[in-house]
Design a protein around this motif. Structure first.
Motif, PDB file in Angstrom:
ATOM      1  N   GLY A  51       0.717  -1.160   0.068  1.00 48.01           N
ATOM      2  CA  GLY A  51      -0.185  -0.116  -0.223  1.00 48.01           C
ATOM      3  C   GLY A  51       0.737   1.223   0.127  1.00 48.01           C
ATOM      4  N   HIS A  52       2.184   1.206  -0.279  1.00 49.84           N
ATOM      5  CA  HIS A  52       2.929   2.137  -0.007  1.00 49.84           C
ATOM      6  C   HIS A  52       2.590   3.275  -1.308  1.00 49.84           C
ATOM      7  CE1 HIS A  52       4.904   0.645   3.381  1.00 49.84           C
ATOM      8  NE2 HIS A  52       4.991  -0.409   2.801  1.00 49.84           N
ATOM      9  N   ASP A  53       2.443   2.909  -2.515  1.00 53.14           N
ATOM     10  CA  ASP A  53       2.271   3.576  -3.542  1.00 53.14           C
ATOM     11  C   ASP A  53       0.922   4.057  -3.359  1.00 53.14           C
ATOM     12  OD1 ASP A  53       4.887   3.261  -4.549  1.00 53.14           O
ATOM     13  OD2 ASP A  53       4.118   1.403  -5.747  1.00 53.14           O
ATOM     14  N   THR A  54      -0.199   3.195  -3.080  1.00 56.17           N
ATOM     15  CA  THR A  54      -1.440   3.652  -2.972  1.00 56.17           C
ATOM     16  C   THR A  54      -1.514   4.998  -1.856  1.00 56.17           C
ATOM     17  OG1 THR A  54      -1.608   1.385  -2.688  1.00 56.17           O
ATOM     18  CG2 THR A  54      -3.850   2.831  -2.752  1.00 56.17           C
ATOM     19  N   ALA A  55      -0.791   4.862  -0.839  1.00 55.90           N
ATOM     20  CA  ALA A  55      -1.065   5.966  -0.161  1.00 55.90           C
ATOM     21  C   ALA A  55      -0.335   7.038  -0.521  1.00 55.90           C
ATOM     22  CB  ALA A  55      -0.076   5.811   1.281  1.00 55.90           C
ATOM     23  N   PHE A  56       0.472   7.022  -1.361  1.00 57.19           N
ATOM     24  CA  PHE A  56       1.374   8.003  -2.007  1.00 57.19           C
ATOM     25  C   PHE A  56       0.485   8.871  -2.977  1.00 57.19           C
ATOM     26  CE2 PHE A  56       3.156   9.452  -5.994  1.00 57.19           C
ATOM     27  CZ  PHE A  56       3.904  10.704  -5.536  1.00 57.19           C
ATOM     28  N   LEU A  57      -0.120   8.024  -3.818  1.00 54.01           N
ATOM     29  CA  LEU A  57      -1.405   8.837  -4.597  1.00 54.01           C
ATOM     30  C   LEU A  57      -2.574   9.118  -3.750  1.00 54.01           C
ATOM     31  CD1 LEU A  57      -1.084   5.537  -7.327  1.00 54.01           C
ATOM     32  CD2 LEU A  57      -0.302   8.031  -7.610  1.00 54.01           C
ATOM     33  N   ALA A  58      -2.886   8.658  -2.928  1.00 52.11           N
ATOM     34  CA  ALA A  58      -3.979   9.274  -1.845  1.00 52.11           C
ATOM     35  C   ALA A  58      -3.474  10.357  -1.544  1.00 52.11           C
ATOM     36  CB  ALA A  58      -4.205   8.197  -0.884  1.00 52.11           C
ATOM     37  N   ALA A 105      -2.271  -3.304   2.928  1.00 45.84           N
ATOM     38  CA  ALA A 105      -2.587  -1.794   2.362  1.00 45.84           C
ATOM     39  C   ALA A 105      -3.471  -0.945   3.279  1.00 45.84           C
ATOM     40  CB  ALA A 105      -2.923  -1.814   0.896  1.00 45.84           C
ATOM     41  N   ARG A 106      -4.801  -1.628   3.813  1.00 45.97           N
ATOM     42  CA  ARG A 106      -5.693  -0.842   4.497  1.00 45.97           C
ATOM     43  C   ARG A 106      -4.889  -0.336   5.745  1.00 45.97           C
ATOM     44  NH1 ARG A 106      -8.967  -5.618   3.296  1.00 45.97           N
ATOM     45  NH2 ARG A 106      -9.852  -4.944   1.457  1.00 45.97           N
ATOM     46  N   GLU A 107      -4.118  -1.078   6.449  1.00 42.16           N
ATOM     47  CA  GLU A 107      -3.441  -0.379   7.565  1.00 42.16           C
ATOM     48  C   GLU A 107      -2.573   0.513   7.274  1.00 42.16           C
ATOM     49  OE1 GLU A 107      -1.390  -3.260  10.083  1.00 42.16           O
ATOM     50  OE2 GLU A 107      -3.078  -4.734  10.050  1.00 42.16           O
ATOM     51  N   CYS A 108      -2.005   0.478   6.115  1.00 37.93           N
ATOM     52  CA  CYS A 108      -0.939   1.486   5.779  1.00 37.93           C
ATOM     53  C   CYS A 108      -1.539   2.788   5.329  1.00 37.93           C
ATOM     54  CB  CYS A 108      -0.177   0.925   4.385  1.00 37.93           C
ATOM     55  SG  CYS A 108       1.032   2.360   3.773  1.00 37.93           S
ATOM     56  N   LEU A 109      -2.759   2.796   4.774  1.00 33.00           N
ATOM     57  CA  LEU A 109      -3.568   3.615   4.285  1.00 33.00           C
ATOM     58  C   LEU A 109      -4.111   4.413   5.811  1.00 33.00           C
ATOM     59  CD1 LEU A 109      -5.411   2.193   1.387  1.00 33.00           C
ATOM     60  CD2 LEU A 109      -3.991   4.305   1.330  1.00 33.00           C
ATOM     61  N   GLU A 110      -4.487   3.623   6.566  1.00 38.10           N
ATOM     62  CA  GLU A 110      -5.211   4.241   7.799  1.00 38.10           C
ATOM     63  C   GLU A 110      -4.181   5.174   8.533  1.00 38.10           C
ATOM     64  OE1 GLU A 110      -6.666   1.634  10.845  1.00 38.10           O
ATOM     65  OE2 GLU A 110      -8.092   1.111   9.280  1.00 38.10           O
ATOM     66  N   ALA A 111      -2.832   4.537   8.521  1.00 36.58           N
ATOM     67  CA  ALA A 111      -1.588   5.326   9.176  1.00 36.58           C
ATOM     68  C   ALA A 111      -1.173   6.448   8.244  1.00 36.58           C
ATOM     69  CB  ALA A 111      -0.503   4.410   9.160  1.00 36.58           C
ATOM     70  N   GLU A 112      -1.030   6.505   7.014  1.00 35.59           N
ATOM     71  CA  GLU A 112      -0.576   7.244   6.164  1.00 35.59           C
ATOM     72  C   GLU A 112      -1.621   8.465   5.435  1.00 35.59           C
ATOM     73  OE1 GLU A 112       2.744   5.816   3.525  1.00 35.59           O
ATOM     74  OE2 GLU A 112       3.385   4.742   5.259  1.00 35.59           O
ATOM     75  N   ALA A 113      -2.644   8.009   5.215  1.00 40.13           N
ATOM     76  CA  ALA A 113      -3.510   8.974   4.282  1.00 40.13           C
ATOM     77  C   ALA A 113      -5.056   8.527   4.780  1.00 40.13           C
ATOM     78  CB  ALA A 113      -3.593   8.660   2.660  1.00 40.13           C
TER      79      ALA A 113
END
Ligand SMILES: C[S@@+](CC[C@H](N)C(=O)[O-])C[C@H]1O[C@@H](n2cnc3c(N)ncnc32)[C@H](O)[C@@H]1O
Length: 193
Positions: A32-39, A61-69
Motif C-alpha cells: 500500500g505504499h504507492d497507494t498511500a502516496f497517490l492518495a 494496504a488498509r493498515e498502511c492507508l489508515e496510518a498514512e492517508a
C-alpha cells in the motif's frame, strides 16, 4: 544522493501528473505504499482505485492507508489489474492522472504469486486508454526473480511500440548495476495528440 532511485523517480513522475481532486490508480497495491502516496497526492477531494490479486496485500494496504492517508477516498479492488477498465466507472475513464505499476511479488509474501507478462500487457493497454491527456503510467519492473526478465522485456516491447505522436515514453535504469537491475518505464499521454 543526487540521482533518484527507481522508486523515487517513479513517485516524482506520477506526482507531477496527478492533480488535487483528481483520479489515480495503483495497479499493484501490495503493502500500500504507492497507494498511500497517490492518495496524499490527490487529496481528500480526489480518488484512488487500487488492484491486487491477494487479500493479504489489501489487508496490509488498509493498515498502511489508515496510518498514512486516513482522509483519502480509496477503493481497493480484489482483482487483477487486467480488469482495470471494468472496475473504473465511466466518469473516471479518460480522467486518470497517474497509474502506477510495481511489478513482481509482494515483499514479505508468497514469492510464487507474481505479476505476469501477458496480464501486465493487457493492463498497460487498458491503462493507456483510461489515462487523461497529460497523464502518466509508471512501471517498475524487477529482473531478479523467475520470469522477471521476460516481464521487463514484455513491458519494454509494449512501451517501444507506442505511437510517438500520442505518447512520450521513457526508460530509466542504472547501466553499471551488475546484478539484475530494476527498470522504470514511464509513458505520458500527449496533450496535443
Ligand atoms: C511488488 S508488489 C507491489 C508493491 C506495492 N506497490 C507497495 O507499495 O507496497 C506486487 C504486487 O502485485 C500483485 N499482483 C500480482 N499479480 C497481479 C495482478 N494481475 N493484478 C494486480 N496485482 C497483482 C501481487 O500480489 C503483489 O502484491
Amino acid at each position: 544522493m543526487v540521482i533518484p532511485s527507481i522508486l523515487e523517480h517513479a513517485h516524482t513522475l506520477a506526482g507531477r501528473a496527478v492533480e488535487e481532486g483528481g483520479v489515480a490508480v495503483d495497479a499493484t497495491v501490495g503493502n500500500g505504499h504507492d497507494t498511500a502516496f497517490l492518495a496524499r497526492a490527490v487529496g481528500p477531494d480526489g480518488s484512488v482505485v487500487g488492484f491486487d490479486v491477494q487479500e493479504k496485500a489489501l489487508a496490509e494496504a488498509r493498515e498502511c492507508l489508515e496510518a498514512e492517508a486516513p482522509a483519502a477516498s480509496v477503493r481497493l479492488v480484489h482483482a487483477g489489474h487486467q480488469t482495470l477498465a471494468r472496475h473504473l466507472d465511466e466518469a473516471k475513464q479518460g480522467r486518470v492522472g497517474a497509474i502506477m505499476f510495481n511489478l513482481g511479488y509482494l515483499p514479505g509474501g508468497d514469492h510464487s504469486i507474481t505479476t505476469r507478462p501477458e496480464t501486465t500487457r493487457q493492463a498497460l493497454k487498458a491503462s493507456a486508454e483510461v489515462l487523461r491527456p497529460g497523464g502518466v503510467i509508471t512501471t517498475v519492473a524487477y529482473t531478479g526473480h523467475e520470469g522477471g526478465k521476460a516481464e521487463a522485456e514484455a513491458v519494454e516491447t509494449w512501451v517501444s511500440a507506442l505511437p510517438q505522436e500520442q505518447f512520450r515514453a521513457l526508460s530509466y535504469r542504472f547501466p553499471n548495476w551488475s546484478n539484475d537491475p530494476p527498470r522504470l518505464f514511464a509513458v505520458e499521454k500527449r496533450r496535443d495528440a
